[in-house]
Design a protein around this motif. Structure first.
Motif, PDB file in Angstrom:
ATOM      1  N   ALA A   1      18.507 -92.365  19.899  1.00 43.20           N
ATOM      2  CA  ALA A   1      18.278 -93.573  20.496  1.00 43.20           C
ATOM      3  C   ALA A   1      17.938 -94.823  19.716  1.00 43.20           C
ATOM      4  CB  ALA A   1      17.423 -93.086  21.931  1.00 43.20           C
ATOM      5  N   GLU A   2      17.085 -94.631  18.934  1.00 43.13           N
ATOM      6  CA  GLU A   2      16.432 -95.776  18.210  1.00 43.13           C
ATOM      7  C   GLU A   2      17.574 -96.199  17.312  1.00 43.13           C
ATOM      8  OE1 GLU A   2      13.200 -93.513  15.839  1.00 43.13           O
ATOM      9  OE2 GLU A   2      12.102 -93.660  17.605  1.00 43.13           O
ATOM     10  N   ARG A   3      18.684 -95.462  16.949  1.00 43.04           N
ATOM     11  CA  ARG A   3      19.614 -95.886  16.055  1.00 43.04           C
ATOM     12  C   ARG A   3      21.013 -96.488  16.863  1.00 43.04           C
ATOM     13  NH1 ARG A   3      16.733 -92.758  13.901  1.00 43.04           N
ATOM     14  NH2 ARG A   3      16.195 -92.753  11.402  1.00 43.04           N
ATOM     15  N   GLY A   4      20.739 -96.562  18.381  1.00 37.93           N
ATOM     16  CA  GLY A   4      21.792 -97.190  19.276  1.00 37.93           C
ATOM     17  C   GLY A   4      22.693 -96.067  19.567  1.00 37.93           C
ATOM     18  N   VAL A   5      22.623 -94.840  19.644  1.00 40.26           N
ATOM     19  CA  VAL A   5      23.144 -93.689  20.074  1.00 40.26           C
ATOM     20  C   VAL A   5      23.510 -93.569  21.458  1.00 40.26           C
ATOM     21  CG1 VAL A   5      23.894 -91.225  19.817  1.00 40.26           C
ATOM     22  CG2 VAL A   5      23.384 -92.834  17.722  1.00 40.26           C
TER      23      VAL A   5
END
Length: 164
Positions: A120-124
């Motif tokens: 999530a922190e990587r935009g996934v």
């Protein structure tokens, strides 16, 4: 029992190799025509490469009493090319491994929660867990964590020899 999950470091490479080989052995038991135990040096080089710099792979490790007993790999996928019909969507594949003596203790769940956060922190926005159907334990684990079917992967074996 306290489980801590953290980003893998270069010093974790021997433990990561052990985990990959243990996972391979379990999968070979499922179907030796599909799975193999990879070369130890190739596995070591892989993890050293991933941990040495910028990578599309995030590796997390789970420790119990200072021992690495599990890992999760989050493999960030490229968006579909412009010519394909799939809508752009940041996605990742996930792979988890927990040593046999620590299964059922919450290690996999802790790894999965940390992996979802890292993704999530990587935009996934979507995580894929490719599970061999015969691996009932893994299907049960990921299903209980909210993963569900997203299409069907069909395959057909064929003679790979080419007459030239």
């Amino acid at each position: 029992m306290s489980i801590s999950v953290r980003a893998a470091e270069r010093g974790d490479v021997p433990a990561l190799v052990r985990l990959r080989l243990a996972n391979a052995e379990r999968h070979v038991e499922l179907d030796p025509t599909v799975y193999r135990v990879p070369d130890v040096e190739a596995v070591r080089r892989h993890f050293e490469g991933v941990l040495s710099g910028e990578s599309k792979v995030v590796i997390l490790v789970a420790e119990v009493v200072g021992e690495v007993v599990g890992m999760a790999e989050v493999v960030l996928l490229a968006d579909p090319p412009d010519h394909q019909i799939l809508a752009p969507c940041r996605a990742a594949d996930i792979h988890t491994v927990v040593l046999d003596g620590h299964r059922g203790e919450g290690v996999g769940s802790a790894l999965l929660a940390a992996a979802e956060q890292a993704a999530a922190e990587r935009g996934v926005s979507i995580i894929h867990a490719g599970i061999f159907a015969a691996n009932k334990g893994a299907v049960r684990f990921y299903s209980s964590a909210g993963f569900g079917p997203r299409g069907t992967l069909l395959s057909k074996e064929q003679d790979a020899s080419v007459d030239g």
